[in-house]
Write a protein that holds these residues in place. Structure first.
Motif, short mmCIF file in Angstrom:
data_model
loop_
_atom_site.label_atom_id
_atom_site.label_comp_id
_atom_site.label_asym_id
_atom_site.label_seq_id
_atom_site.Cartn_x
_atom_site.Cartn_y
_atom_site.Cartn_z
N THR A 190 -0.26 4.88 -14.81
CA THR A 190 -0.88 4.93 -13.77
C THR A 190 -0.20 5.51 -13.19
O THR A 190 1.13 5.52 -12.43
CB THR A 190 -0.20 2.78 -13.18
N LEU A 191 -0.84 6.50 -11.83
CA LEU A 191 0.26 7.83 -11.25
C LEU A 191 -0.71 7.54 -9.28
O LEU A 191 -1.77 7.76 -9.98
CB LEU A 191 -0.73 8.91 -11.84
N TYR A 192 -0.17 8.65 -8.90
CA TYR A 192 -0.28 8.89 -7.81
C TYR A 192 -0.08 10.84 -7.43
O TYR A 192 0.60 10.56 -7.89
CB TYR A 192 0.51 7.78 -6.51
N SER A 193 -1.02 10.94 -6.91
CA SER A 193 -0.93 12.35 -6.29
C SER A 193 -1.52 12.41 -4.38
O SER A 193 -2.22 12.13 -4.96
CB SER A 193 -2.32 13.42 -7.44
N GLU B 145 -4.76 -1.27 -8.72
CA GLU B 145 -3.36 -2.04 -7.73
C GLU B 145 -2.66 -3.54 -9.01
O GLU B 145 -1.75 -3.18 -8.58
CB GLU B 145 -3.94 -2.96 -6.91
N SER B 146 -3.51 -3.08 -9.71
CA SER B 146 -2.83 -5.14 -10.76
C SER B 146 -2.40 -4.27 -12.40
O SER B 146 -1.77 -4.85 -12.45
CB SER B 146 -4.01 -5.22 -11.19
N THR B 147 -2.18 -2.79 -12.07
CA THR B 147 -2.00 -1.74 -13.19
C THR B 147 -0.30 -1.59 -12.18
O THR B 147 0.32 -1.40 -13.54
CB THR B 147 -2.89 -0.59 -13.64
N MET B 148 -0.32 -1.64 -10.45
CA MET B 148 1.12 -1.21 -10.49
C MET B 148 1.35 -2.76 -10.17
O MET B 148 2.26 -2.42 -8.54
CB MET B 148 0.51 -0.41 -9.26
N HIS B 149 1.77 -3.64 -11.00
CA HIS B 149 2.48 -4.79 -10.50
C HIS B 149 4.17 -4.53 -10.05
O HIS B 149 4.40 -5.54 -9.51
CB HIS B 149 1.98 -5.93 -11.64
N LYS B 150 4.52 -3.24 -10.83
CA LYS B 150 5.89 -3.86 -10.67
C LYS B 150 6.34 -2.99 -9.18
O LYS B 150 7.35 -3.35 -8.58
CB LYS B 150 6.48 -3.01 -11.73
N ILE B 151 5.88 -1.95 -8.75
CA ILE B 151 6.21 -1.33 -7.12
C ILE B 151 5.47 -2.05 -6.35
O ILE B 151 5.52 -2.01 -5.11
CB ILE B 151 5.97 0.12 -7.47
N LYS B 152 4.45 -2.93 -7.13
CA LYS B 152 3.48 -3.98 -5.60
C LYS B 152 3.09 -3.38 -4.38
O LYS B 152 2.92 -2.79 -3.47
CB LYS B 152 4.14 -4.88 -5.10
N MET B 153 2.61 -1.93 -4.56
CA MET B 153 1.74 -0.97 -3.50
C MET B 153 0.32 -1.59 -4.09
O MET B 153 -0.06 -1.50 -4.08
CB MET B 153 1.70 0.93 -4.84
N LYS B 154 -0.07 -0.54 -2.62
CA LYS B 154 -1.37 -1.12 -2.40
C LYS B 154 -1.82 0.32 -1.93
O LYS B 154 -1.31 1.44 -1.01
CB LYS B 154 -1.42 -1.97 -0.59
N ILE B 155 -3.22 -0.17 -1.68
CA ILE B 155 -4.05 1.29 -1.67
C ILE B 155 -4.34 1.15 0.04
O ILE B 155 -5.49 0.42 0.04
CB ILE B 155 -4.93 2.17 -2.77
N SER B 156 -5.01 2.13 0.56
CA SER B 156 -5.34 2.64 1.35
C SER B 156 -6.02 3.54 2.06
O SER B 156 -5.43 4.47 1.40
CB SER B 156 -4.16 1.65 2.88
N GLN B 157 -7.29 2.91 3.12
CA GLN B 157 -7.69 3.79 3.47
C GLN B 157 -8.54 4.89 2.36
O GLN B 157 -8.62 6.72 2.30
CB GLN B 157 -7.32 5.20 4.49
#
Length: 88
Positions: free
Chosen positions: A12-15, A39-51
């Motif tokens: 799971t990545l963010y660019s 978001e479910s794959t980012m369970h360790k960092i609890k990030m939310k996708i917005s916009q």
């Protein structure tokens, strides 16, 4: 994440910039479903996708592996899950 069979890897990545897939995007997915999935794959960092703007996937083959990328494009970058499977 690596499953016990070692045949499947997932990243799971963010660019902060739009990613370019090795092949054309295939289709657009329901945005809310893809946001929940990534978001479910980012369970360790609890990030939310917005916009979020839209979601799509791309798949390709290389070196006896199948790759699939699920992407959610936002105003501030792309969130993606890349999965790799060994061809059988």
């Amino acid at each position: 994440m690596r499953d016990i069979s070692y045949e499947h890897y997932s990243w799971t990545l963010y660019s902060p910039v739009s990613v370019k897939m090795p092949v054309e995007m295939k289709a657009r997915f329901p945005l809310e479903d893809e946001i929940k999935y990534i978001e479910s794959t980012m369970h360790k960092i609890k990030m939310k996708i917005s916009q979020a703007q839209y979601a799509f996937f791309s798949d390709w083959r290389k070196n006896n592996y199948i790759f699939r990328a699920n992407v959610v494009r936002t105003l501030h970058g792309d969130f993606l899950v890349i999965s790799r499977f060994r061809e059988k």
